[in-house]
Motif scaffolding. Structure first.
Motif, PDB file in Angstrom:
ATOM      1  N   ASP A   5      -3.645 -12.466  11.341  1.00  0.00           N
ATOM      2  CA  ASP A   5      -4.269 -12.888  10.076  1.00  0.00           C
ATOM      3  C   ASP A   5      -5.725 -12.461  10.021  1.00  0.00           C
ATOM      4  OD1 ASP A   5      -1.955 -13.981   9.131  1.00  0.00           O
ATOM      5  OD2 ASP A   5      -2.420 -16.028   9.777  1.00  0.00           O
ATOM      6  N   THR A   6      -6.413 -12.607  11.165  1.00  0.00           N
ATOM      7  CA  THR A   6      -7.818 -12.191  11.225  1.00  0.00           C
ATOM      8  C   THR A   6      -7.934 -10.682  11.047  1.00  0.00           C
ATOM      9  OG1 THR A   6      -8.308 -14.025  12.707  1.00  0.00           O
ATOM     10  CG2 THR A   6      -9.913 -12.237  12.607  1.00  0.00           C
ATOM     11  N   LEU A   7      -7.040  -9.962  11.732  1.00  0.00           N
ATOM     12  CA  LEU A   7      -7.033  -8.505  11.610  1.00  0.00           C
ATOM     13  C   LEU A   7      -6.769  -8.093  10.170  1.00  0.00           C
ATOM     14  CD1 LEU A   7      -6.985  -5.613  12.779  1.00  0.00           C
ATOM     15  CD2 LEU A   7      -4.555  -5.966  13.297  1.00  0.00           C
ATOM     16  N   LEU A   8      -5.821  -8.744   9.512  1.00  0.00           N
ATOM     17  CA  LEU A   8      -5.481  -8.401   8.135  1.00  0.00           C
ATOM     18  C   LEU A   8      -6.648  -8.662   7.188  1.00  0.00           C
ATOM     19  CD1 LEU A   8      -3.292  -7.372   6.242  1.00  0.00           C
ATOM     20  CD2 LEU A   8      -2.458  -9.729   6.032  1.00  0.00           C
ATOM     21  N   GLN A   9      -7.336  -9.771   7.388  1.00  0.00           N
ATOM     22  CA  GLN A   9      -8.500 -10.074   6.564  1.00  0.00           C
ATOM     23  C   GLN A   9      -9.572  -9.001   6.739  1.00  0.00           C
ATOM     24  OE1 GLN A   9      -9.806 -14.047   7.507  1.00  0.00           O
ATOM     25  NE2 GLN A   9      -7.830 -14.968   6.937  1.00  0.00           N
ATOM     26  N   ASP A  10      -9.742  -8.571   7.983  1.00  0.00           N
ATOM     27  CA  ASP A  10     -10.737  -7.521   8.258  1.00  0.00           C
ATOM     28  C   ASP A  10     -10.338  -6.209   7.585  1.00  0.00           C
ATOM     29  OD1 ASP A  10     -13.100  -6.497   9.738  1.00  0.00           O
ATOM     30  OD2 ASP A  10     -11.572  -5.282  10.749  1.00  0.00           O
ATOM     31  N   LEU A  11      -9.038  -5.880   7.623  1.00  0.00           N
ATOM     32  CA  LEU A  11      -8.564  -4.653   6.990  1.00  0.00           C
ATOM     33  C   LEU A  11      -8.785  -4.684   5.481  1.00  0.00           C
ATOM     34  CD1 LEU A  11      -5.206  -4.024   8.923  1.00  0.00           C
ATOM     35  CD2 LEU A  11      -7.306  -2.673   9.075  1.00  0.00           C
ATOM     36  N   ARG A  12      -8.563  -5.840   4.869  1.00  0.00           N
ATOM     37  CA  ARG A  12      -8.740  -5.940   3.418  1.00  0.00           C
ATOM     38  C   ARG A  12     -10.205  -5.753   3.029  1.00  0.00           C
ATOM     39  NH1 ARG A  12      -4.028  -7.009   1.265  1.00  0.00           N
ATOM     40  NH2 ARG A  12      -2.515  -8.399   2.283  1.00  0.00           N
ATOM     41  N   ARG A  13     -11.117  -6.107   3.937  1.00  0.00           N
ATOM     42  CA  ARG A  13     -12.551  -5.922   3.661  1.00  0.00           C
ATOM     43  C   ARG A  13     -12.983  -4.474   3.866  1.00  0.00           C
ATOM     44  NH1 ARG A  13     -13.055 -10.707   6.734  1.00  0.00           N
ATOM     45  NH2 ARG A  13     -13.730  -9.444   8.498  1.00  0.00           N
ATOM     46  N   THR A  14     -12.340  -3.791   4.817  1.00  0.00           N
ATOM     47  CA  THR A  14     -12.868  -2.491   5.249  1.00  0.00           C
ATOM     48  C   THR A  14     -12.050  -1.282   4.782  1.00  0.00           C
ATOM     49  OG1 THR A  14     -11.653  -2.688   7.340  1.00  0.00           O
ATOM     50  CG2 THR A  14     -13.922  -3.500   7.297  1.00  0.00           C
ATOM     51  N   VAL A  15     -10.780  -1.481   4.472  1.00  0.00           N
ATOM     52  CA  VAL A  15      -9.926  -0.351   4.094  1.00  0.00           C
ATOM     53  C   VAL A  15      -9.921  -0.194   2.578  1.00  0.00           C
ATOM     54  CG1 VAL A  15      -7.553   0.518   4.052  1.00  0.00           C
ATOM     55  CG2 VAL A  15      -8.464  -0.513   6.145  1.00  0.00           C
ATOM     56  N   ALA A  16     -10.107   1.035   2.123  1.00  0.00           N
ATOM     57  CA  ALA A  16     -10.129   1.316   0.679  1.00  0.00           C
ATOM     58  C   ALA A  16      -8.739   1.155   0.087  1.00  0.00           C
ATOM     59  CB  ALA A  16     -10.641   2.729   0.433  1.00  0.00           C
ATOM     60  N   GLU A  17      -8.685   0.488  -1.071  1.00  0.00           N
ATOM     61  CA  GLU A  17      -7.423   0.308  -1.778  1.00  0.00           C
ATOM     62  C   GLU A  17      -7.529   0.923  -3.170  1.00  0.00           C
ATOM     63  OE1 GLU A  17      -5.018  -3.517  -0.540  1.00  0.00           O
ATOM     64  OE2 GLU A  17      -7.069  -4.127  -1.081  1.00  0.00           O
ATOM     65  N   ILE A  18      -6.363   1.166  -3.756  1.00  0.00           N
ATOM     66  CA  ILE A  18      -6.300   1.668  -5.118  1.00  0.00           C
ATOM     67  C   ILE A  18      -5.287   0.823  -5.878  1.00  0.00           C
ATOM     68  CG2 ILE A  18      -4.583   3.437  -4.482  1.00  0.00           C
ATOM     69  CD1 ILE A  18      -5.797   5.206  -6.694  1.00  0.00           C
ATOM     70  N   GLU A  19      -5.634   0.414  -7.093  1.00  0.00           N
ATOM     71  CA  GLU A  19      -4.747  -0.389  -7.913  1.00  0.00           C
ATOM     72  C   GLU A  19      -3.633   0.483  -8.503  1.00  0.00           C
ATOM     73  OE1 GLU A  19      -4.747  -3.660  -8.300  1.00  0.00           O
ATOM     74  OE2 GLU A  19      -6.469  -3.797  -6.919  1.00  0.00           O
ATOM     75  N   PRO A  20      -2.469  -0.102  -8.767  1.00  0.00           N
ATOM     76  CA  PRO A  20      -1.360   0.692  -9.315  1.00  0.00           C
ATOM     77  C   PRO A  20      -1.723   1.495 -10.561  1.00  0.00           C
ATOM     78  CG  PRO A  20      -0.561  -1.448  -8.605  1.00  0.00           C
ATOM     79  CD  PRO A  20      -2.056  -1.485  -8.476  1.00  0.00           C
ATOM     80  N   ALA A  21      -2.418   0.893 -11.510  1.00  0.00           N
ATOM     81  CA  ALA A  21      -2.767   1.611 -12.739  1.00  0.00           C
ATOM     82  C   ALA A  21      -3.676   2.792 -12.450  1.00  0.00           C
ATOM     83  CB  ALA A  21      -3.429   0.662 -13.732  1.00  0.00           C
ATOM     84  N   ALA A  22      -4.611   2.611 -11.502  1.00  0.00           N
ATOM     85  CA  ALA A  22      -5.522   3.705 -11.149  1.00  0.00           C
ATOM     86  C   ALA A  22      -4.768   4.837 -10.469  1.00  0.00           C
ATOM     87  CB  ALA A  22      -6.633   3.180 -10.244  1.00  0.00           C
ATOM     88  N   LEU A  23      -3.800   4.495  -9.616  1.00  0.00           N
ATOM     89  CA  LEU A  23      -3.004   5.538  -8.971  1.00  0.00           C
ATOM     90  C   LEU A  23      -2.167   6.288 -10.007  1.00  0.00           C
ATOM     91  CD1 LEU A  23      -1.900   7.079  -6.573  1.00  0.00           C
ATOM     92  CD2 LEU A  23      -0.292   5.195  -6.161  1.00  0.00           C
ATOM     93  N   ALA A  24      -1.576   5.575 -10.949  1.00  0.00           N
ATOM     94  CA  ALA A  24      -0.790   6.235 -11.990  1.00  0.00           C
ATOM     95  C   ALA A  24      -1.651   7.209 -12.786  1.00  0.00           C
ATOM     96  CB  ALA A  24      -0.168   5.190 -12.912  1.00  0.00           C
ATOM     97  N   ALA A  25      -2.876   6.810 -13.095  1.00  0.00           N
ATOM     98  CA  ALA A  25      -3.778   7.695 -13.829  1.00  0.00           C
ATOM     99  C   ALA A  25      -4.147   8.919 -12.994  1.00  0.00           C
ATOM    100  CB  ALA A  25      -5.033   6.925 -14.231  1.00  0.00           C
ATOM    101  N   ALA A  26      -4.371   8.703 -11.696  1.00  0.00           N
ATOM    102  CA  ALA A  26      -4.713   9.824 -10.820  1.00  0.00           C
ATOM    103  C   ALA A  26      -3.554  10.808 -10.707  1.00  0.00           C
ATOM    104  CB  ALA A  26      -5.103   9.295  -9.436  1.00  0.00           C
ATOM    105  N   LEU A  27      -2.320  10.276 -10.649  1.00  0.00           N
ATOM    106  CA  LEU A  27      -1.153  11.153 -10.538  1.00  0.00           C
ATOM    107  C   LEU A  27      -0.950  11.970 -11.803  1.00  0.00           C
ATOM    108  CD1 LEU A  27       1.366   8.762  -8.736  1.00  0.00           C
ATOM    109  CD2 LEU A  27       0.179  10.737  -7.766  1.00  0.00           C
ATOM    110  N   ALA A  28      -1.401  11.454 -12.923  1.00  0.00           N
ATOM    111  CA  ALA A  28      -1.284  12.185 -14.190  1.00  0.00           C
ATOM    112  C   ALA A  28      -2.430  13.153 -14.412  1.00  0.00           C
ATOM    113  CB  ALA A  28      -1.199  11.190 -15.348  1.00  0.00           C
ATOM    114  N   GLY A  29      -3.442  13.110 -13.548  1.00  0.00           N
ATOM    115  CA  GLY A  29      -4.620  13.951 -13.706  1.00  0.00           C
ATOM    116  C   GLY A  29      -4.430  15.347 -13.172  1.00  0.00           C
ATOM    117  N   GLY A  30      -5.508  16.106 -13.181  1.00  0.00           N
ATOM    118  CA  GLY A  30      -5.452  17.505 -12.780  1.00  0.00           C
ATOM    119  C   GLY A  30      -5.309  17.729 -11.295  1.00  0.00           C
ATOM    120  N   GLU A  31      -5.848  16.833 -10.464  1.00  0.00           N
ATOM    121  CA  GLU A  31      -5.769  16.980  -9.012  1.00  0.00           C
ATOM    122  C   GLU A  31      -5.195  15.693  -8.419  1.00  0.00           C
ATOM    123  OE1 GLU A  31      -9.465  18.179  -7.344  1.00  0.00           O
ATOM    124  OE2 GLU A  31      -9.632  19.988  -8.589  1.00  0.00           O
ATOM    125  N   PRO A  32      -3.896  15.500  -8.549  1.00  0.00           N
ATOM    126  CA  PRO A  32      -3.299  14.246  -8.085  1.00  0.00           C
ATOM    127  C   PRO A  32      -3.334  14.129  -6.569  1.00  0.00           C
ATOM    128  CG  PRO A  32      -1.593  15.811  -8.708  1.00  0.00           C
ATOM    129  CD  PRO A  32      -2.901  16.416  -9.122  1.00  0.00           C
TER     130      PRO A  32
END
Length: 386
Positions: A5-32
Motif C-alpha cells: 500500500d505504501t509502495l502504491l501510494q508512492d507510485l501514484r505520487r511519482t509515476v506519470a498518468e494519463i486520463e482516458p479522454a486525454a489518451l483518446a485525443a492523443a491517439l487521434a492526433g498526428g503523433e499517437p
C-alpha cells in the motif's frame, strides 16, 4: 519495511498518468503514442484498445527493447485497473523509457468513459498448444503467430524445393499456401520430393501437395494452381500473395517471376539446386538487387543442365528448401536480416556455406529505373537465345 500500500501510494505520487479522454485525443492526433497492454492473455482476449501491443507484465522487461526500440517514443501503458501499469511504467523508466505514462483507472476506466475498444483476434485453444514453441519467442509471440495465420505465400513448384519449403511453412502456421505446378507425380520425383508418396504416382502434384499439407496442419488453406506460369497469367496469380517462394527449375520462369514480382512489389525467396550445390537469396521487390542483376542474360543450355540431365543429391533440396521457408517467415514477421543483397551457396560435399555479395546493377533493364514500366516478354524466346 515498505508495504505494498505504501509502495502504491508512492507510485501514484511519482509515476506519470494519463486520463482516458486525454489518451483518446492523443491517439487521434498526428503523433499517437504506442499503447502497451500489460494484462494477462485471458484479460486481453476479452477486449482491448485497438492497436495496443499486448505484452504481459511478466515479460515486459524481456520484450520491450524489441517491441519499442526507440526509447524516446511516448508510451501509454494500461492494465485492468491502473495498478500493474504503474509498476510497469516505473520499470520502463529504469530501462530508459522516460516518456511512458500509465492509463489512470486502466481499461476499466477506458470502457466506463465510453471510449472505443474491440475484441482482439486470438488463438483458439488448440492453436495455443500447436504454436506454443512459436509464441514463447519474444520475436514472434501471439501477435506474430496471428500474422502468420493471416499471411499468404505462393510456392512456385511442388518439387524438390517446394516440398520442404511448403511443409515447413504449413507447420509454422502460414494461413494460406498457394502451390503452382502443372505436373503429375512421377516415380523419379520420390527420391527428393517429400510432399508426395508412392501411392500418388500419376496424381497431380498440386492435389498431392494439398493432401500432405492439410494433413500436416488443418489450419492451412491450400490454393491449387494446376497451370504453367506464363506472362498471361503471372500477374493475376502472384498478385494474391505476400511472399513468393521460387523453387522453379528453368530460367524462363525465373525471369518471369522476377519481372512480375518487381511490378507488384513482392519479395521473392529464390533458390536453385544442381548436383551437390544449392544457392539461395532474397529479391526484396524494391530497393535491392533482382534476379536480372545476378543473371543479366541466361546461360547457354549446356552450361546449366537441369536436374533431369545432371542429377541432384536427394537430400540437398531439403537443406535449401528449409532455408527458403526460414527467409519467408522472417519476411512475414519483419524480424532478423534477410539474404537480400547476399547469395548463400551450400556445398553438400564439403559441408560448407559460402556467401557472396550481390549488388544492384545500375544498368539493369528492369530495376535500374523504378519509374520505367516493366514489360513482360516472351521468356522462352529470351532464354533460348541466351
Amino acid at each position: 519495511m515498505v508495504s505494498f500500500d505504501t509502495l502504491l501510494q508512492d507510485l501514484r505520487r511519482t509515476v506519470a498518468e494519463i486520463e482516458p479522454a486525454a489518451l483518446a485525443a492523443a491517439l487521434a492526433g498526428g503523433e499517437p503514442p504506442t499503447v502497451l497492454d500489460v494484462r494477462e492473455a485471458d484479460e486481453h482476449a476479452q477486449g482491448a484498445i485497438a492497436g495496443a501491443i499486448h505484452v504481459p507484465r511478466g515479460s515486459l522487461e524481456l520484450r520491450i527493447e524489441r517491441l519499442v526500440p526507440d526509447r524516446a517514443r511516448p508510451l501509454a501503458v494500461y492494465c485492468a485497473g491502473g495498478t500493474r501499469s504503474l509498476l510497469a511504467v516505473r520499470s520502463l523508466a529504469e530501462l530508459g523509457y522516460p516518456a511512458a505514462r500509465s492509463l489512470a483507472g486502466g481499461f476499466t476506466a477506458w470502457k466506463r468513459a465510453g471510449l472505443p475498444w474491440a475484441i482482439p483476434r486470438a488463438l483458439r485453444p488448440e492453436q495455443v498448444a500447436r504454436y506454443a514453441r512459436h509464441t514463447l519467442l519474444p520475436e514472434v509471440g501471439v501477435d506474430g503467430q496471428l500474422a502468420l495465420l493471416a499471411a499468404r505465400v505462393l510456392c512456385i513448384g511442388a518439387g524438390g524445393l517446394g516440398s520442404p519449403a511448403s511443409m515447413y511453412l504449413a507447420a509454422a502456421g502460414v494461413g494460406t499456401l498457394g502451390v503452382i505446378d502443372d505436373d503429375v507425380v512421377d516415380a523419379s520425383n520420390l527420391q527428393r520430393q517429400i510432399l508426395h508418396a508412392t501411392d500418388r504416382i500419376g496424381v497431380a502434384k498440386v492435389d498431392s501437395a494439398e493432401q500432405t499439407l492439410r494433413g500436416l496442419n488443418p489450419d492451412v488453406r491450400v490454393d491449387k494452381h494446376r497451370v504453367r506460369l506464363t506472362a498471361a497469367n503471372a500477374l493475376a496469380v502472384l498478385g494474391g500473395y505476400d511472399v513468393i517462394v521460387d523453387g522453379t527449375d528453368n530460367f524462363s520462369t525465373r525471369y518471369l517471376v522476377n519481372d512480375v514480382a518487381l511490378r507488384l512489389g513482392k519479395p521473392v525467396v529464390h533458390a536453385s539446386i544442381f548436383r551437390f550445390e544449392g544457392q539461395l537469396t532474397v529479391f526484396p521487390g524494391a530497393g535491392g538487387p533482382c534476379y536480372r542483376c545476378l543473371f543479366p542474360r541466361p546461360p547457354a543450355p549446356e552450361d546449366a543442365p537441369s536436374c533431369a540431365e545432371a542429377g541432384v543429391l536427394g537430400v540437398l533440396p531439403g537443406v535449401v528448401g528449409v532455408l527458403q521457408a526460414t527467409e519467408a517467415v522472417k519476411i512475414l514477421l519483419g524480424i532478423g536480416q534477410t539474404l537480400s543483397g547476399r547469395l548463400m551457396i551450400y556445398d553438400a560435399l564439403a559441408s560448407r556455406f559460402r556467401e557472396l555479395k550481390l549488388r544492384r546493377d545500375p544498368e539493369c533493364v528492369v530495376c535500374a529505373d523504378p519509374q520505367k514500366p516493366i514489360q513482360l516478354i516472351d521468356y522462352e524466346a529470351f532464354c533460348s537465345v541466351g
